[in-house]
Design a protein around this motif. Structure first.
Motif, mmCIF file in Angstrom:
data_model
loop_
_atom_site.group_PDB
_atom_site.id
_atom_site.type_symbol
_atom_site.label_atom_id
_atom_site.label_comp_id
_atom_site.label_asym_id
_atom_site.label_seq_id
_atom_site.Cartn_x
_atom_site.Cartn_y
_atom_site.Cartn_z
ATOM 1 N N PHE A 28 -6.291 -36.641 14.921
ATOM 2 C CA PHE A 28 -5.999 -38.075 15.024
ATOM 3 C C PHE A 28 -6.864 -38.716 16.099
ATOM 4 O O PHE A 28 -7.467 -39.777 15.886
ATOM 5 C CB PHE A 28 -4.517 -38.282 15.329
ATOM 6 C CG PHE A 28 -4.105 -39.726 15.433
ATOM 7 C CD1 PHE A 28 -3.598 -40.398 14.339
ATOM 8 C CD2 PHE A 28 -4.227 -40.421 16.633
ATOM 9 C CE1 PHE A 28 -3.212 -41.728 14.424
ATOM 10 C CE2 PHE A 28 -3.854 -41.747 16.732
ATOM 11 C CZ PHE A 28 -3.345 -42.403 15.618
ATOM 12 N N LEU A 29 -6.927 -38.092 17.264
ATOM 13 C CA LEU A 29 -7.701 -38.665 18.366
ATOM 14 C C LEU A 29 -9.180 -38.744 18.015
ATOM 15 O O LEU A 29 -9.851 -39.748 18.304
ATOM 16 C CB LEU A 29 -7.506 -37.815 19.628
ATOM 17 C CG LEU A 29 -6.073 -37.748 20.181
ATOM 18 C CD1 LEU A 29 -6.017 -36.814 21.375
ATOM 19 C CD2 LEU A 29 -5.566 -39.135 20.566
ATOM 20 N N HIS A 30 -9.696 -37.700 17.359
ATOM 21 C CA HIS A 30 -11.121 -37.681 17.011
ATOM 22 C C HIS A 30 -11.440 -38.755 15.982
ATOM 23 O O HIS A 30 -12.446 -39.475 16.110
ATOM 24 C CB HIS A 30 -11.496 -36.300 16.488
ATOM 25 C CG HIS A 30 -12.929 -36.193 16.060
ATOM 26 N ND1 HIS A 30 -13.978 -36.240 16.949
ATOM 27 C CD2 HIS A 30 -13.484 -36.060 14.824
ATOM 28 C CE1 HIS A 30 -15.123 -36.134 16.297
ATOM 29 N NE2 HIS A 30 -14.854 -36.022 15.006
ATOM 30 N N GLN A 31 -10.606 -38.879 14.960
ATOM 31 C CA GLN A 31 -10.882 -39.841 13.893
ATOM 32 C C GLN A 31 -10.756 -41.281 14.362
ATOM 33 O O GLN A 31 -11.402 -42.174 13.803
ATOM 34 C CB GLN A 31 -9.949 -39.589 12.711
ATOM 35 C CG GLN A 31 -10.230 -38.285 11.979
ATOM 36 C CD GLN A 31 -9.216 -37.996 10.903
ATOM 37 O OE1 GLN A 31 -8.598 -38.919 10.376
ATOM 38 N NE2 GLN A 31 -9.028 -36.734 10.570
ATOM 39 N N HIS A 32 -9.929 -41.528 15.367
ATOM 40 C CA HIS A 32 -9.752 -42.899 15.859
ATOM 41 C C HIS A 32 -10.527 -43.156 17.145
ATOM 42 O O HIS A 32 -10.393 -44.235 17.745
ATOM 43 C CB HIS A 32 -8.266 -43.191 16.081
ATOM 44 C CG HIS A 32 -7.467 -43.260 14.811
ATOM 45 N ND1 HIS A 32 -7.004 -42.145 14.167
ATOM 46 C CD2 HIS A 32 -7.083 -44.325 14.051
ATOM 47 C CE1 HIS A 32 -6.348 -42.501 13.080
ATOM 48 N NE2 HIS A 32 -6.382 -43.813 12.982
ATOM 49 N N GLY A 33 -11.330 -42.183 17.582
ATOM 50 C CA GLY A 33 -12.147 -42.375 18.775
ATOM 51 C C GLY A 33 -11.333 -42.553 20.035
ATOM 52 O O GLY A 33 -11.724 -43.312 20.931
ATOM 53 N N LEU A 34 -10.198 -41.840 20.143
ATOM 54 C CA LEU A 34 -9.311 -41.993 21.288
ATOM 55 C C LEU A 34 -9.265 -40.704 22.093
ATOM 56 O O LEU A 34 -9.633 -39.633 21.611
ATOM 57 C CB LEU A 34 -7.889 -42.346 20.813
ATOM 58 C CG LEU A 34 -7.733 -43.647 20.033
ATOM 59 C CD1 LEU A 34 -6.322 -43.760 19.466
ATOM 60 C CD2 LEU A 34 -8.028 -44.850 20.932
ATOM 61 N N SER A 35 -8.799 -40.800 23.302
ATOM 62 C CA SER A 35 -8.577 -39.642 24.157
ATOM 63 C C SER A 35 -7.410 -39.953 25.075
ATOM 64 O O SER A 35 -6.924 -41.095 25.130
ATOM 65 C CB SER A 35 -9.835 -39.305 24.974
ATOM 66 O OG SER A 35 -10.207 -40.412 25.782
ATOM 67 N N VAL A 36 -6.944 -38.935 25.788
ATOM 68 C CA VAL A 36 -5.819 -39.116 26.702
ATOM 69 C C VAL A 36 -6.181 -40.158 27.757
ATOM 70 O O VAL A 36 -7.240 -40.078 28.388
ATOM 71 C CB VAL A 36 -5.434 -37.781 27.357
ATOM 72 C CG1 VAL A 36 -4.347 -37.984 28.405
ATOM 73 C CG2 VAL A 36 -4.965 -36.787 26.306
ATOM 74 N N GLY A 37 -5.297 -41.142 27.932
ATOM 75 C CA GLY A 37 -5.535 -42.231 28.868
ATOM 76 C C GLY A 37 -5.897 -43.539 28.194
ATOM 77 O O GLY A 37 -5.797 -44.609 28.820
ATOM 78 N N ASP A 38 -6.339 -43.491 26.928
ATOM 79 C CA ASP A 38 -6.691 -44.725 26.213
ATOM 80 C C ASP A 38 -5.434 -45.475 25.786
ATOM 81 O O ASP A 38 -4.355 -44.897 25.638
ATOM 82 C CB ASP A 38 -7.542 -44.403 24.978
ATOM 83 C CG ASP A 38 -8.936 -43.927 25.352
ATOM 84 O OD1 ASP A 38 -9.331 -44.134 26.512
ATOM 85 O OD2 ASP A 38 -9.610 -43.338 24.490
ATOM 86 N N ARG A 39 -5.613 -46.772 25.542
ATOM 87 C CA ARG A 39 -4.487 -47.633 25.159
ATOM 88 C C ARG A 39 -4.778 -48.312 23.839
ATOM 89 O O ARG A 39 -5.911 -48.755 23.600
ATOM 90 C CB ARG A 39 -4.223 -48.678 26.246
ATOM 91 C CG ARG A 39 -3.129 -49.687 25.900
ATOM 92 C CD ARG A 39 -2.802 -50.593 27.063
ATOM 93 N NE ARG A 39 -2.143 -49.869 28.139
ATOM 94 C CZ ARG A 39 -1.568 -50.458 29.183
ATOM 95 N NH1 ARG A 39 -1.585 -51.772 29.292
ATOM 96 N NH2 ARG A 39 -0.991 -49.744 30.115
ATOM 97 N N VAL A 40 -3.778 -48.365 22.975
ATOM 98 C CA VAL A 40 -3.866 -49.067 21.697
ATOM 99 C C VAL A 40 -2.651 -49.972 21.562
ATOM 100 O O VAL A 40 -1.629 -49.780 22.232
ATOM 101 C CB VAL A 40 -3.918 -48.086 20.506
ATOM 102 C CG1 VAL A 40 -5.198 -47.286 20.516
ATOM 103 C CG2 VAL A 40 -2.712 -47.167 20.495
#
Length: 760
Positions: A532-544
């Motif tokens: 999920f994180l890879h496909q949405h370009g997210l990592s721990v600490g990011d906000r959506v």
């Protein structure tokens, strides 16, 4: 040619064991390589083919209608680099308060579109018809197959809008929407965005897609582009789970190929050395050097062809369950998952060719050997390094039978090197499988506690959530109760809706799956898996920003899960309360106390509330079972093959040394001493192979677990090596060598002295 064939057939008949070894090696290697190639093909080719057939969009872009007009968006179709475009289409997100068809309540992205065709994203209709009137909707069916006509006519209850009737099911490889309505219906639903679909002249990489989209939207007002989706992201999501098996199968395939080359080279080399007189006879009868080489190449090609054919059949049969596991739960759209024809063709042509190449060098030795030298060749090894080593060992206090055996590998260093290499690969395979098994078992045990049973109870709409939770918690045998609400939400800046799981209660089992950060414990916190994180370009600490039923809330990614659904987000129940206070539980998971009887608890639930339908969860993870099972099968096969390689070497040595064995037995060597001498001759290759195979297997294990994209293993699951385990693995090489040498050793012990010396 008929003479070559008759001589080859006779050689195959004389060397039944070597023929069997070659056939088995090629069969194992072909099966493994075919599975790897088939999975590689299934991970990309079906998507590409279906995507091209439907003229899929390289980029799905959503725009703010208040910033970019329909005319401005339409002009982007003629921008440089744009091959084709479709749109603009009105877009909105509907909120469905109840579960519908196969989906959970929540958000549904809907696009207004007059027909399923067009220059980009030709939607494939699976059941029913396209929406042509207000009040009708066509729903995306994301998985392979069709839903069946009985689901047509379903009415979807939409919050704040009239119900919509499902008149068709369709699929889009571009994932441009979750459903489609007519443009007139979209106008009534008051669209909140506008969608454009683009195909670019170059879109092979993420950089090319970004560049194409930048050129297409360069003339639009600033900040008008609100979200984008690349087809490469969809392709990675399509193959994410299958890609997890590729490192594992690729490594075993490479090991199988290496073992094939070593064993075939060893067998043919030994056949040439032990059959020098036979070569001399053939040449004296008129066989040309090319014909002699052809005899030995044909001798290995026959079993190689049979093993390759059987391996291809077994590989195709095994591919079906492997592909089923690899693509389970993945949105495949209209892509037909299958192994295809070219992996089988590559194996049927490539494996026999590889065998011939491996046999070519020793066959050329037979080609160069003169008839006179071949006929007069003795069976005993020539003087040299082997005798010098024997003399040095003879000066030690070791038993004479043992020193004779330990010195034998030095008489044939090239053959001993091939045998050692086979043992190295066998020991490396055992080490790799041991590590994989330990890692996957530890992975499968996450969240299962001490083996306590877990019971899943679907929520009943008529019963209050808190009341049901308290009732389940109060029944005898219950230890922990976790409440989950499943819904679909939209993320600001992303065109597709995603699933969201909101939890309350005892979440310690869930928190055990965190590898980075921590489990969400407050409102506004979330966790997700690596896919999920890879496909949405997210990592721990990011906000959506998460949107549901008209509400929205900022959510911070505070934890990365070891594994998770590529389309699912995990969050705390208090986040759901902010988004929709009316949301209800979807299910309850009850972890029973250690020793509690699951059947008794099920009966207690039924007695307390007959409307509840509890089931006991299966504690076994499919991925764990699949990887451990396949690894075990391949390990057994490759270990047997490595042992057969040692068997072949020792057998050739026994045949070459028949005269020596007869002389030794005539001067008093007992059958037991012959066995000790013969088995110890494999001890040196076995010990060296085991010593070198362990670090090679450890490195291979690390490469595999570090490249499983859908699972992020914590360091504790990678560090699975302990001194007792390594000590046992150190014996693996010796065990393989002893197993391979035992049968020919006993055969050597039974040789009759008179028969041996009479033939000499």
């Amino acid at each position: 040619m008929s003479a070559v064939w008759r001589a080859s057939r006779a050689a195959v008949a004389r060397r039944r064991l070597q023929t069997f070894v070659i056939g088995l090696v090629v069969l194992c290697s072909t099966t493994t390589v075919l599975l790897g190639l088939g999975l590689l093909r299934a991970a990309s080719a079906p998507f590409d083919r279906a995507f091209d057939q439907q003229r899929g969009a390289h980029a799905v872009a959503a725009f703010d209608p208040d910033r970019a007009s329909l005319a401005e968006l339409a002009r982007t179709a003629g921008r440089p680099g744009v091959e084709a475009a479709a749109g603009p289409f009105g877009r909105t997100v509907l909120e469905l308060p109840h579960d519908w068809l196969w989906m959970s309540a929540g958000s549904l992205a809907v696009v207004g579109r007059a027909d399923p065709g067009g220059p980009v994203d030709r939607i494939r209709l699976l059941e029913g018809r396209w929406a042509t009137a207000p009040g009708e909707i066509v729903v995306d069916w994301p998985v392979n197959g069709t839903p069946g006509p009985d689901r047509l006519g379903t009415r979807l209850r939409v919050r704040g809008a009239p119900p919509l009737t499902v008149v068709g099911f369709a699929t889009s490889m571009s994932k441009s929407a979750g459903a489609w309505v007519t443009p007139e219906q979209m106008t009534r639903l008051r669209p909140t965005g506008t969608q454009m679909l683009y195909r670019f002249t170059g879109a092979a990489t993420d950089a090319e897609v970004r560049a194409g989209l930048t050129r297409a939207t360069a003339a639009l007002p600033a900040a008008s582009l609100t979200s984008t989706q690349s087809h490469l992201t969809l392709k990675r999501a399509f193959s994410a789970q299958a890609d997890a098996y590729l490192p594992f199968l690729t490594l075993f395939g490479v090991l199988g190929l290496l073992v094939s080359v070593l064993i075939v080279g060893n067998v043919v080399s030994g056949a040439v050395v032990s059959g020098q007189r036979h070569i001399g006879v053939l040449k004296s009868l008129g066989f040309t050097p090319n014909q002699v080489a052809a005899v030995y190449l044909t001798m290995v090609s026959v079993p190689a062809l049979v093993g390759c054919a059987l391996g291809t059949l077994i590989g195709n049969a095994a591919a079906r369950p492997v592909l089923k596991v690899a693509f389970s739960g993945i949105e495949t759209g209209s892509a037909a998952i299958g192994i295809g024809w070219w992996p089988s063709a590559v194996c049927l042509v490539g494996m026999p060719a590889l065998v011939v190449v491996a046999a070519l060098v020793p066959a050329l030795r037979a080609h160069r050997l003169s008839a006179a030298r071949a006929i007069t060749a003795g069976s005993a090894p020539r003087a040299g390094r082997g005798l010098r080593v024997q003399r040095r060992l003879g000066g030690t206090r070791l038993p004479r039978a043992l020193t004779l055996g330990l010195g034998q590998p030095f008489a044939r260093p090239a053959r001993s090197l091939l045998t050692t290499a086979a043992v190295v690969l066998g020991a490396a395979t055992v080490t790799l499988t041991t590590g994989l098994t330990s890692t996957m078992i530890a992975y499968g045990e996450v969240g299962e506690g001490d083996g306590a049973a877990r019971v899943r109870v679907p929520a009943v709409p008529s019963a209050p959530d808190r009341q049901t939770e308290q009732r389940l918690r109060s029944l005898p045998g219950a230890d922990r109760v976790t409440v989950r609400a499943l819904t679909t939400v939209s993320l600001a800046g992303y065109p597709q809706t995603v699933f969201a799981n909101f939890h309350r209660g005892d979440t310690r089992d869930l928190a055990a799956g965190i590898v980075k950060g921590h489990w969400p414990t407050r409102a506004g916190e979330a966790a997700a898996g690596p896919a999920f994180l890879h496909q949405h370009g997210l990592s721990v600490g990011d906000r959506v920003t998460v949107r549901l039923n008209g509400g929205q809330a900022p959510v911070t990614i505070v934890g990365e899960l070891m594994e998770g659904n590529a389309q699912a987000l995990e969050s705390d129940w208090r986040t759901l309360t902010r988004l929709d206070p009316r949301a209800r539980a979807t299910e309850y998971t009850v972890r029973l106390a250690p020793g509690a009887d699951a059947r008794s608890y099920l009966e207690a639930v039924g007695a307390a509330d007959p409307s509840l339908e509890p089931t006991v969860l299966d504690p076994h993870a499919t991925a764990t079972t699949t990887v451990v099972g396949l690894a075990s099968v391949f390990t057994v096969l490759l270990t047997v093959v490595a042992a057969l390689g040692v068997f072949n070497t020792v057998l050739l040595t026994v045949r070459e040394r028949r005269r020596d064995l007869g002389m030794l037995k005539s001067i008093g060597m007992t059958p037991r001493q012959v066995v000790v001498m013969t088995v110890s001759s494999a001890a040196v290759p076995g010990a060296v192979g085991g010593l070198l195979g362990i670090p090679l297997g450890i490195v291979a294990h690390r490469l595999v677990v570090d490249h499983v994209g859908v699972i992020s293993f914590p360091e504790s699951m990678k560090q699975v090596w302990h001194p007792p385990q390594l000590a046992a693995l150190l014996l693996a090489g010796g065990a393989i060598a002893v197993l391979g040498a035992l049968v020919p050793a006993r055969s050597a012990a039974r040789l009759a002295i008179a028969e041996v010396l009479h033939h000499e």
